[in-house]
Scaffold this motif. Structure first.
Motif: not given
Length: 322
Positions: A264-267, A233-240, A204-212
């Motif tokens: 935000a799948r990484f490793g 970092s990623y945004v889920l609802g109103e939280k980062t 449900e994250l906001d894909r436009t706000k993902t940062r690495y």
């Protein structure tokens, strides 16, 4: 049936350059629901992590849902999963998990990433511990080739929750020991998108706000190798939320990160060969916080504490998905 393991509270005092905090940490409680086949890690009565260990090959869908175990993480309140479970795009992405899409034994390959011809089957919890300073559990698994096929690998997977440095609220040590069985040599292979130890954020994250954040100037995660750490970092609802991935230096070299997707799948990915009857232990530390990306100096401090190194903070690159 629900089994509970409890500990007393402990106190943790930490400081953070841009967000100082002093707080008392509550005690841990581990609850194993054998009917649902879920093991919950609680802290102060709040859900921190849930380990899914069911395996059911009675139908194609049930097998797809249960072919590998994984750990789901929750927000500080314990009422929202911040990592992905079943369903949604790429259903095989689930919380914190491990796998390779090309596991070769006797010249034949099977897939323990997507579950095509392979499965990770939980056998037992060999250790469950909850005490004053940390809580951990160890899951013993067999990696099977085919439906009810012969196991190729025995895995001992230990997850240890330790006191987290502020402003983080979770620090998790993921340790996986892989051992070949039946005198066979096993090759672990694939590519950065489909292998290794990885994290996937809630769908449900906001894909436009993902940062690495990468520990290298002018970083290119599609090309670079052997980052000691990566943060997302990623945004889920109103939280980062931010997740820091610390790759232990004892892990194999020539590691490449898949750390550039908007979901935000990484490793870290690496190739490895397990000679007959050989064991290999892999180690990753995850640090989770409800905040924007922390500074490199703070991450490097945590990496040094984890590995015993004394490295200075590197130059970094922060950017969105690519």
């Amino acid at each position: 049936m629900r089994i509970s393991y409890k500990t007393s509270a402990f106190t943790l005092l930490t400081s953070f350059a841009f967000l100082a905090a002093t707080f008392a940490e509550p005690g841990y409680d581990i609850r194993d629901d054998k009917k649902l086949k879920q093991l919950d890690v609680m802290k102060g009565g709040k859900l921190v992590g849930r380990y899914f260990y069911d395996y059911d090959n009675s139908s194609g869908q049930r097998r797809d849902d249960t072919f590998k175990t994984f750990l789901q993480l929750y927000n500080p309140a314990g009422d929202l999963a911040i990592s992905k479970a079943l369903g949604g795009e790429f259903s095989h992405h689930r919380g914190i998990f491990i796998g390779w899409n090309k596991v070769t034994i006797d010249g034949e390959s099977f897939d323990c990433w997507h579950g095509h011809g392979g499965a990770q089957v939980h056998q037992e919890f060999s250790k469950v511990r909850a005490d004053k300073g940390a809580t951990s559990f160890t899951s013993r698994l067999l990696w099977e080739k085919g439906k009810n096929g012969p196991p190729a690998i025995e895995e001992t997977r230990t997850m240890t929750f330790v006191p987290a440095p502020s402003p983080a609220y979770v620090m998790l040590d993921f340790t996986s020991t892989l051992k070949t069985l039946n005198g066979k040599t096993v090759i672990l292979d694939g590519d950065p998108e489909h292998a290794g130890i990885q994290f996937r954020a809630a769908k449900e994250l906001d894909r436009t706000k993902t940062r690495y954040l990468y520990p290298r100037k002018n970083a290119d995660a599609h090309r670079d190798q052997d980052y000691p750490w990566v943060a997302c970092s990623y945004v889920l609802g109103e939280k980062t939320y931010s997740v820091v991935y610390l790759n232990h230096p004892e892990n194999p070299k020539d590691t490449k990160y898949s750390a550039y997707r908007d979901y935000a799948r990484f490793g870290a990915f690496f190739k490895a060969t397990l000679e007959k009857d050989q064991e290999r232990t892999l180690k990753v530390r995850f640090i989770v916080m409800e905040s924007a990306l922390p500074p490199a100096e703070w991450i490097q401090k945590q990496y040094n504490a984890y590995t015993g190194k004394k490295d200075a903070a590197p130059e970094t690159t922060e950017k969105g998905p690519s």
